[in-house]
Design a protein around this motif. Structure first.
Motif, PDB file in Angstrom:
ATOM      1  N   LYS A 105       0.841  -1.195   0.000  1.00 56.32           N
ATOM      2  CA  LYS A 105       0.000   0.000   0.000  1.00 56.32           C
ATOM      3  C   LYS A 105       0.879   1.249   0.000  1.00 56.32           C
ATOM      4  O   LYS A 105       2.071   1.183   0.246  1.00 56.32           O
ATOM      5  CB  LYS A 105      -0.909   0.013   1.229  1.00 56.32           C
ATOM      6  CG  LYS A 105      -1.888  -1.143   1.268  1.00 56.32           C
ATOM      7  CD  LYS A 105      -2.705  -1.121   2.529  1.00 56.32           C
ATOM      8  CE  LYS A 105      -3.619  -2.333   2.610  1.00 56.32           C
ATOM      9  NZ  LYS A 105      -4.269  -2.419   3.915  1.00 56.32           N
ATOM     10  N   ARG A 106       0.252   2.377  -0.247  1.00 50.24           N
ATOM     11  CA  ARG A 106       0.960   3.659  -0.236  1.00 50.24           C
ATOM     12  C   ARG A 106       1.484   3.937   1.172  1.00 50.24           C
ATOM     13  O   ARG A 106       0.783   3.720   2.156  1.00 50.24           O
ATOM     14  CB  ARG A 106      -0.001   4.753  -0.674  1.00 50.24           C
ATOM     15  CG  ARG A 106       0.682   6.063  -0.924  1.00 50.24           C
ATOM     16  CD  ARG A 106      -0.250   7.018  -1.640  1.00 50.24           C
ATOM     17  NE  ARG A 106       0.443   8.276  -1.839  1.00 50.24           N
ATOM     18  CZ  ARG A 106      -0.067   9.440  -1.564  1.00 50.24           C
ATOM     19  NH1 ARG A 106      -1.294   9.541  -1.117  1.00 50.24           N
ATOM     20  NH2 ARG A 106       0.634  10.538  -1.770  1.00 50.24           N
ATOM     21  N   SER A 107       2.718   4.436   1.240  1.00 54.73           N
ATOM     22  CA  SER A 107       3.339   4.678   2.532  1.00 54.73           C
ATOM     23  C   SER A 107       4.281   5.868   2.438  1.00 54.73           C
ATOM     24  O   SER A 107       4.908   6.097   1.406  1.00 54.73           O
ATOM     25  CB  SER A 107       4.113   3.435   2.972  1.00 54.73           C
ATOM     26  OG  SER A 107       4.898   3.706   4.096  1.00 54.73           O
ATOM     27  N   SER A 108       4.402   6.590   3.533  1.00 51.30           N
ATOM     28  CA  SER A 108       5.321   7.727   3.586  1.00 51.30           C
ATOM     29  C   SER A 108       6.761   7.283   3.830  1.00 51.30           C
ATOM     30  O   SER A 108       7.678   8.089   3.756  1.00 51.30           O
ATOM     31  CB  SER A 108       4.888   8.691   4.688  1.00 51.30           C
ATOM     32  OG  SER A 108       4.907   8.025   5.946  1.00 51.30           O
ATOM     33  N   LEU A 109       6.962   6.016   4.122  1.00 53.62           N
ATOM     34  CA  LEU A 109       8.314   5.538   4.401  1.00 53.62           C
ATOM     35  C   LEU A 109       9.077   5.262   3.115  1.00 53.62           C
ATOM     36  O   LEU A 109       8.697   4.425   2.318  1.00 53.62           O
ATOM     37  CB  LEU A 109       8.272   4.258   5.241  1.00 53.62           C
ATOM     38  CG  LEU A 109       8.106   4.419   6.729  1.00 53.62           C
ATOM     39  CD1 LEU A 109       8.120   3.066   7.422  1.00 53.62           C
ATOM     40  CD2 LEU A 109       9.167   5.308   7.322  1.00 53.62           C
ATOM     41  N   THR A 110      10.178   5.977   2.965  1.00 56.73           N
ATOM     42  CA  THR A 110      11.056   5.762   1.818  1.00 56.73           C
ATOM     43  C   THR A 110      12.078   4.694   2.192  1.00 56.73           C
ATOM     44  O   THR A 110      12.226   4.332   3.366  1.00 56.73           O
ATOM     45  CB  THR A 110      11.803   7.059   1.465  1.00 56.73           C
ATOM     46  OG1 THR A 110      12.619   7.427   2.590  1.00 56.73           O
ATOM     47  CG2 THR A 110      10.837   8.186   1.116  1.00 56.73           C
ATOM     48  N   LYS A 111      12.807   4.212   1.194  1.00 55.01           N
ATOM     49  CA  LYS A 111      13.867   3.234   1.466  1.00 55.01           C
ATOM     50  C   LYS A 111      14.900   3.822   2.419  1.00 55.01           C
ATOM     51  O   LYS A 111      15.417   3.129   3.293  1.00 55.01           O
ATOM     52  CB  LYS A 111      14.536   2.802   0.160  1.00 55.01           C
ATOM     53  CG  LYS A 111      13.661   1.930  -0.697  1.00 55.01           C
ATOM     54  CD  LYS A 111      14.361   1.546  -1.987  1.00 55.01           C
ATOM     55  CE  LYS A 111      13.419   0.732  -2.867  1.00 55.01           C
ATOM     56  NZ  LYS A 111      14.046   0.355  -4.129  1.00 55.01           N
ATOM     57  N   GLU A 112      15.198   5.112   2.233  1.00 49.13           N
ATOM     58  CA  GLU A 112      16.164   5.774   3.112  1.00 49.13           C
ATOM     59  C   GLU A 112      15.679   5.787   4.557  1.00 49.13           C
ATOM     60  O   GLU A 112      16.437   5.492   5.484  1.00 49.13           O
ATOM     61  CB  GLU A 112      16.423   7.214   2.649  1.00 49.13           C
ATOM     62  CG  GLU A 112      17.363   7.962   3.571  1.00 49.13           C
ATOM     63  CD  GLU A 112      17.334   9.475   3.399  1.00 49.13           C
ATOM     64  OE1 GLU A 112      18.123  10.128   4.076  1.00 49.13           O
ATOM     65  OE2 GLU A 112      16.526   9.993   2.623  1.00 49.13           O
ATOM     66  N   ARG A 113      14.409   6.105   4.754  1.00 55.91           N
ATOM     67  CA  ARG A 113      13.865   6.141   6.115  1.00 55.91           C
ATOM     68  C   ARG A 113      13.854   4.755   6.746  1.00 55.91           C
ATOM     69  O   ARG A 113      14.181   4.607   7.927  1.00 55.91           O
ATOM     70  CB  ARG A 113      12.461   6.735   6.111  1.00 55.91           C
ATOM     71  CG  ARG A 113      12.458   8.216   5.844  1.00 55.91           C
ATOM     72  CD  ARG A 113      11.064   8.769   5.841  1.00 55.91           C
ATOM     73  NE  ARG A 113      11.087  10.212   5.663  1.00 55.91           N
ATOM     74  CZ  ARG A 113      10.011  10.965   5.690  1.00 55.91           C
ATOM     75  NH1 ARG A 113       8.815  10.431   5.893  1.00 55.91           N
ATOM     76  NH2 ARG A 113      10.119  12.261   5.513  1.00 55.91           N
ATOM     77  N   ILE A 114      13.484   3.753   5.979  1.00 55.62           N
ATOM     78  CA  ILE A 114      13.497   2.379   6.489  1.00 55.62           C
ATOM     79  C   ILE A 114      14.916   1.992   6.885  1.00 55.62           C
ATOM     80  O   ILE A 114      15.147   1.405   7.945  1.00 55.62           O
ATOM     81  CB  ILE A 114      12.905   1.403   5.452  1.00 55.62           C
ATOM     82  CG1 ILE A 114      11.406   1.661   5.289  1.00 55.62           C
ATOM     83  CG2 ILE A 114      13.154  -0.046   5.867  1.00 55.62           C
ATOM     84  CD1 ILE A 114      10.758   0.945   4.130  1.00 55.62           C
ATOM     85  N   PHE A 115      15.891   2.352   6.040  1.00 56.86           N
ATOM     86  CA  PHE A 115      17.290   2.075   6.338  1.00 56.86           C
ATOM     87  C   PHE A 115      17.695   2.725   7.663  1.00 56.86           C
ATOM     88  O   PHE A 115      18.325   2.095   8.519  1.00 56.86           O
ATOM     89  CB  PHE A 115      18.192   2.565   5.195  1.00 56.86           C
ATOM     90  CG  PHE A 115      19.656   2.476   5.512  1.00 56.86           C
ATOM     91  CD1 PHE A 115      20.327   1.260   5.415  1.00 56.86           C
ATOM     92  CD2 PHE A 115      20.364   3.602   5.928  1.00 56.86           C
ATOM     93  CE1 PHE A 115      21.683   1.172   5.727  1.00 56.86           C
ATOM     94  CE2 PHE A 115      21.715   3.527   6.245  1.00 56.86           C
ATOM     95  CZ  PHE A 115      22.371   2.299   6.141  1.00 56.86           C
TER      96      PHE A 115
END
Length: 122
Positions: A105-115
């Protein structure tokens, strides 16, 4: 500081002007025709103008989470955390956003933020 929120009830005129500057800056960065100039953006940058309030706030909360982990040894912030109520809500929001991302689903979390969250042991 120059972190004027989009909705600033104490000074609506300033909030509108700041919002316009952010919009014009975004247009300039996209290569569109705009009233924003490099000189104006340099002047605003010199004042510490915050172009992306949400992005700036996200990193502040990440720093609060880092401090919480230093004190408590984990990232398990309770939803209701009296010393820093916004941190508890923010952590909950990040977990919901991550689940949404995993579910496609759509999420505000980018790969950078998850990292950055994973690096912290979130």
């Amino acid at each position: 500081h120059c972190t004027v929120p989009t909705r600033c009830s104490s000074n609506k005129r300033l909030a509108k002007w700041v919002s316009n500057q952010r919009h014009q800056y975004s247009e300039m960065k996209e290569g569109r025709s705009t009233e924003m100039t490099t000189e104006r953006s340099d002047l605003l940058n010199g004042l510490g103008f915050v172009w992306k309030v949400y992005e700036d706030n996200w990193h502040e909360m990440l720093d609060d989470l880092r401090k919480y982990k230093e004190r408590h040894g984990d990232c398990l912030v309770p939803q209701v955390y009296a010393p820093n109520p916004p941190l508890g809500r923010w952590v909950q929001t990040q977990r919901i956003a991550y689940k949404s991302k995993l579910d496609g689903k759509r999420s505000s979390l980018t790969k950078e933020r998850i990292f950055l969250l994973n690096k912290l042991g979130f």
